[in-house]
Write an enzyme that holds these catalytic residues in place. Structure first.
Site, PDB file in Angstrom:
ATOM      1  N   SER A  70       0.796  -1.233   0.000  1.00 19.52           N
ATOM      2  CA  SER A  70       0.000   0.000   0.000  1.00 19.52           C
ATOM      3  C   SER A  70       0.828   1.283   0.000  1.00 19.52           C
ATOM      4  O   SER A  70       0.469   2.259   0.643  1.00 19.52           O
ATOM      5  CB  SER A  70      -0.972   0.058   1.189  1.00 19.52           C
ATOM      6  OG  SER A  70      -1.730  -1.098   1.253  1.00 19.52           O
TER       7      SER A  70
ATOM      8  N   GLU B   2       3.686 -15.910  -3.661  1.00 17.58           N
ATOM      9  CA  GLU B   2       2.893 -16.041  -4.889  1.00 17.58           C
ATOM     10  C   GLU B   2       3.335 -15.088  -5.993  1.00 17.58           C
ATOM     11  O   GLU B   2       2.985 -15.255  -7.147  1.00 17.58           O
ATOM     12  CB  GLU B   2       1.391 -15.919  -4.614  1.00 17.58           C
ATOM     13  CG  GLU B   2       0.933 -14.571  -4.108  1.00 17.58           C
ATOM     14  CD  GLU B   2       0.815 -14.544  -2.596  1.00 17.58           C
ATOM     15  OE1 GLU B   2       1.753 -15.024  -1.916  1.00 17.58           O
ATOM     16  OE2 GLU B   2      -0.198 -14.028  -2.095  1.00 17.58           O
TER      17      GLU B   2
ATOM     18  N   THR C  37      17.254   3.929   6.160  1.00 15.46           N
ATOM     19  CA  THR C  37      17.405   3.401   4.797  1.00 15.46           C
ATOM     20  C   THR C  37      17.543   1.873   4.777  1.00 15.46           C
ATOM     21  O   THR C  37      17.482   1.270   3.710  1.00 15.46           O
ATOM     22  CB  THR C  37      18.656   3.991   4.110  1.00 15.46           C
ATOM     23  OG1 THR C  37      19.817   3.518   4.800  1.00 15.46           O
ATOM     24  CG2 THR C  37      18.643   5.499   4.127  1.00 15.46           C
TER      25      THR C  37
ATOM     26  N   CYS D 299     -27.014   2.046 -11.323  1.00 11.50           N
ATOM     27  CA  CYS D 299     -27.224   0.601 -11.422  1.00 11.50           C
ATOM     28  C   CYS D 299     -28.257   0.146 -10.376  1.00 11.50           C
ATOM     29  O   CYS D 299     -29.437   0.410 -10.552  1.00 11.50           O
ATOM     30  CB  CYS D 299     -25.887  -0.127 -11.313  1.00 11.50           C
ATOM     31  SG  CYS D 299     -25.919  -1.693 -12.191  1.00 11.50           S
ATOM     32  N   LEU D 300     -27.836  -0.468  -9.276  1.00 10.46           N
ATOM     33  CA  LEU D 300     -28.824  -0.847  -8.263  1.00 10.46           C
ATOM     34  C   LEU D 300     -29.579   0.398  -7.781  1.00 10.46           C
ATOM     35  O   LEU D 300     -30.766   0.334  -7.466  1.00 10.46           O
ATOM     36  CB  LEU D 300     -28.121  -1.536  -7.082  1.00 10.46           C
ATOM     37  CG  LEU D 300     -29.046  -2.155  -6.035  1.00 10.46           C
ATOM     38  CD1 LEU D 300     -29.833  -3.322  -6.606  1.00 10.46           C
ATOM     39  CD2 LEU D 300     -28.268  -2.613  -4.803  1.00 10.46           C
TER      40      LEU D 300
ATOM     41  N   MET E 234     -30.505   2.881  -9.559  1.00  5.55           N
ATOM     42  CA  MET E 234     -31.585   3.154 -10.514  1.00  5.55           C
ATOM     43  C   MET E 234     -32.718   2.164 -10.268  1.00  5.55           C
ATOM     44  O   MET E 234     -33.896   2.542 -10.219  1.00  5.55           O
ATOM     45  CB  MET E 234     -31.093   3.011 -11.943  1.00  5.55           C
ATOM     46  CG  MET E 234     -32.220   3.020 -12.967  1.00  5.55           C
ATOM     47  SD  MET E 234     -31.732   2.122 -14.464  1.00  5.55           S
ATOM     48  CE  MET E 234     -33.102   2.389 -15.554  1.00  5.55           C
TER      49      MET E 234
ATOM     50  N   HIS F  89     -22.591   2.466 -15.284  1.00 10.88           N
ATOM     51  CA  HIS F  89     -21.686   3.069 -14.292  1.00 10.88           C
ATOM     52  C   HIS F  89     -20.919   4.247 -14.897  1.00 10.88           C
ATOM     53  O   HIS F  89     -19.783   4.091 -15.346  1.00 10.88           O
ATOM     54  CB  HIS F  89     -20.702   2.016 -13.778  1.00 10.88           C
ATOM     55  CG  HIS F  89     -21.354   0.985 -12.925  1.00 10.88           C
ATOM     56  ND1 HIS F  89     -21.556   1.163 -11.574  1.00 10.88           N
ATOM     57  CD2 HIS F  89     -21.875  -0.225 -13.231  1.00 10.88           C
ATOM     58  CE1 HIS F  89     -22.173   0.094 -11.085  1.00 10.88           C
ATOM     59  NE2 HIS F  89     -22.380  -0.764 -12.071  1.00 10.88           N
TER      60      HIS F  89
ATOM     61  N   GLU G 238     -19.455   6.580 -13.463  1.00 12.85           N
ATOM     62  CA  GLU G 238     -18.266   6.943 -12.678  1.00 12.85           C
ATOM     63  C   GLU G 238     -16.982   6.349 -13.258  1.00 12.85           C
ATOM     64  O   GLU G 238     -15.897   6.883 -13.067  1.00 12.85           O
ATOM     65  CB  GLU G 238     -18.432   6.523 -11.213  1.00 12.85           C
ATOM     66  CG  GLU G 238     -18.364   5.017 -10.914  1.00 12.85           C
ATOM     67  CD  GLU G 238     -19.687   4.276 -11.101  1.00 12.85           C
ATOM     68  OE1 GLU G 238     -20.589   4.809 -11.782  1.00 12.85           O
ATOM     69  OE2 GLU G 238     -19.807   3.146 -10.570  1.00 12.85           O
TER      70      GLU G 238
HETATM   71  N1  GLN Z   1     -27.444  -6.262  -8.381  1.00 17.93           N
HETATM   72  C1  GLN Z   1     -27.928  -5.538  -9.495  1.00 17.93           C
HETATM   73  C2  GLN Z   1     -27.886  -6.366 -10.769  1.00 17.93           C
HETATM   74  O1  GLN Z   1     -27.177  -7.327 -10.842  1.00 17.93           O
HETATM   75  C3  GLN Z   1     -27.191  -4.231  -9.682  1.00 17.93           C
HETATM   76  C4  GLN Z   1     -25.744  -4.425 -10.002  1.00 17.93           C
HETATM   77  C5  GLN Z   1     -24.949  -3.166  -9.815  1.00 17.93           C
HETATM   78  O2  GLN Z   1     -25.375  -2.240  -9.154  1.00 17.93           O
HETATM   79  N2  GLN Z   1     -23.756  -3.117 -10.353  1.00 17.93           N
HETATM   80  O3  GLN Z   1     -28.543  -6.031 -11.730  1.00 17.93           O
END
Ligand code: GLN
Length: 547
Positions: A14, A148, A187, A380-381, A383, A519, A521
């Site tokens: 990180s 790994e 160091t 997404c969800l 909406m 999305h 964003e």
């Molecule tokens: N769970 C919801 C779906 O699969 C929304 C997915 C999300 O928000 N990326 O449609």
């Protein structure tokens, strides 16, 4: 043939390898070079698609539908270069490819070993697209010495040997801890980390040193001597107030110059840093502040919604204002009235998510935003929850819900206004999926086109009626409810080109209420804020002026 920069890390994790890689990409671009960034992750998951955002942060989706590490988001935000499936790989993916080839008999009965089979697979991955750019920047996840990660280190060592001399360099990022008692930067951990790297055959060309304090000349000389790295290539990576300061700050410390020197590129083209001085000017000269409430599920880990936090910052930059985002666990609103919590906010955002937990709280947050006329962005969800809220409270489908929750619980408790998508059109062909398919990769993933209604709010915001955005979901709003919902004021202003899949909903009779199935964003950049986020923040600023 591209030149390769391998970025590794040591001492502790990180330290910001992803950011350093992204900033270097931006700086090379500023000098007129083309770049591509890549991430090699040592974990054994085949991809991050099924990893919990609590553990691994956000899953970043590319245009071509890969579910990748959030570092690819940084890469895009700093360089504007769209990442591809072939820019992210994990040990799990490498081993899975090797084992698949073994089962197919591709190795003609040979004994399969880490060297050369696994390392060759990694080298093949590194080579993809190397004719397309001037520089390929490859970040190795984890720290040197991790069990790994070893095959990756061995592969990059071999890769540099295979190439003509001078075509590959190694940048190593470590920490210089400050010991308060003696008032010194230490160091030794860096020396040990470089020793570890050299023991596997890699000699770093550039050292990037994270430290809370400026590095005194004496320490720089010592590191140069003990680690066998030129003094000018011992670069300080100072702590930054904002990540977007990284290109200018690292340039000031001489990072890009050291990299070009290591390649022997002389004279180095002069950089044009206007893009980044403008970004910093917008960030630091902001006036005022708007408060945005984000009502989600993965609120304990900030990285779980990394791109949303960044896109809001970009939206603020577009309006020369600061955005203060505060996170609420949606479950609180299942027990308590959201009003007292949300009242101080100028806008509400409900992000994406999976599973039923917290969804009733998100629905109540959407209802609050709709009724109180607070700007609302549902992603997404978010909406889907807004649609369910309107269906229940405006269109009298009182038991409206999503099939996702019934699938999770095995019951039939809801009228599925949001249903499981079994097939869809991508380009010219139909993709079909069953729920029983593998958990990973059963979603509508990647870039899809949407057609926007001319004259709608979203068409005005985008300044276009055809857009392309990235998706990651299994469920869809059912168009069977379109007429009823539109009659109540929730219009379906964005649809898939075949008219079957709702992409955007909006309420015209509201200061700003938009839900998007995709999305946005993921495509926002500090130097090109996403129009939806820019306008959402603008609406929030308007609300803040009223109070
Ligand atoms: N769970 C919801 C779906 O699969 C929304 C997915 C999300 O928000 N990326 O449609």
């Amino acid at each position: 043939m591209a030149r390769y920069v391998f970025i590794t890390g040591g001492v502790v994790s990180s330290l910001g390898k992803g950011l350093a890689s992204a900033a270097l990409g931006a700086l090379l671009q500023a000098r007129g070079f083309s770049v591509r960034l890549r991430k090699l992750d040592p974990y054994l998951n085949v991809d991050p698609g099924t990893m919990s955002p609590f553990e691994h942060g956000e899953v970043f989706v590319t245009d071509d539908g890969a579910e990748t590490d959030l570092d690819l988001g940084h890469y895009e935000r700093f360089t504007g270069v769209s990442a591809r499936k072939t820019d992210s790989v994990s040990s799990g993916r490498i081993y899975s490819n090797v084992l698949e080839k073994e089962r197919r008999g591709d190795y003609l009965g040979k004994t399969i070993q880490v060297i050369p089979h696994v390392t060759n697979e990694i080298k093949d991955f590194l080579r993809v697209g190397d004719a397309e750019v001037d520089f390929m920047l490859c970040e190795i996840g984890g720290t040197v010495g991790d069990i790994e990660g070893l095959p990756f280190f061995e592969a990059i060592r071999q890769f540099a040997q295979d190439r003509p001399r001078g075509q590959c360099i190694f940048v190593h990022l470590t920490l210089l801890p400050y010991v308060t008692a003696s008032g010194e930067l230490k160091t030794k951990p860096t020396q040990h980390s470089v020793k570890e790297l050299r023991s596997i055959g890699i000699a770093p060309d550039v050292l990037l040193l994270r430290s809370e304090h400026p590095i005194p000349e004496k320490e720089r000389e010592k590191i140069s001597l003990f680690c066998n790295v030129r003094k000018e290539a011992v670069i300080a990576a100072p702590d930054l107030k904002t990540i977007y300061e990284a290109p200018l700050a690292y340039h000031r410390e001489g990072f890009d110059q050291a990299v070009l020197d290591a390649f022997g590129i002389s004279p180095a083209p002069r950089p044009n840093l206007a893009r980044w001085t403008d970004v910093m000017e917008r960030l630091t000269q902001a006036e005022g502040e708007v408060r945005v409430a984000i009502v989600g599920k993965y609120t304990q880990l900030e990285d779980a919604y990394k791109s949303i936090a960044e896109a809001l910052t970009h939206g603020g930059m577009a309006n020369r204002t600061r955005v203060k985002a505060e996170w609420f666990d949606a479950e609180i609103f299942e027990r308590e009235d959201p009003g007292p919590y949300l009242e101080p906010f100028h806008a509400i955002l409900v992000p994406g998510g999976f599973g039923e937990r917290g969804t009733e709280g998100k629905i109540r947050a959407a209802q609050y935003a709709r009724e109180k006329k607070i700007p609302y962005l549902g992603i997404c969800l978010g909406m889907q929850m807004a649609v369910i809220e309107s269906a229940r409270n405006l269109a009298h489908v009182t038991d409206a819900g999503s099939e996702e929750f019934d699938h999770d619980s095995g019951a039939k408790r809801f009228t599925p206004v949001v249903y499981h998508l079994k097939e869809w059109v991508q380009g010219n062909h139909i993709v079909a999926r069953k729920l029983g398919d593998d958990k990973g990769g059963t979603m509508r993933l990647g870039a899809y086109t949407a057609t926007l209604t001319a004259g709608s709010r979203v068409a005005n915001i985008y300044g276009a009626t055809e857009i392309e955005e990235r998706h990651r979901h299994r469920y869809e709003v059912d168009i069977a409810y379109r007429d009823r919902l539109e009659a109540c004021g929730l219009s379906f202003s964005g649809m898939s080109p075949d008219g079957r899949l709702p992409e955007i909903v909006e309420i015209a009779d509201h200061p700003w209420f938009i839900g998007v199935q995709f999305h946005p964003e993921l495509k926002s950049k500090p130097f090109a804020p996403h129009p939806l986020f820019a306008d959402f923040v603008r609406a929030a600023v308007e609300v803040s002026r009223l109070v």
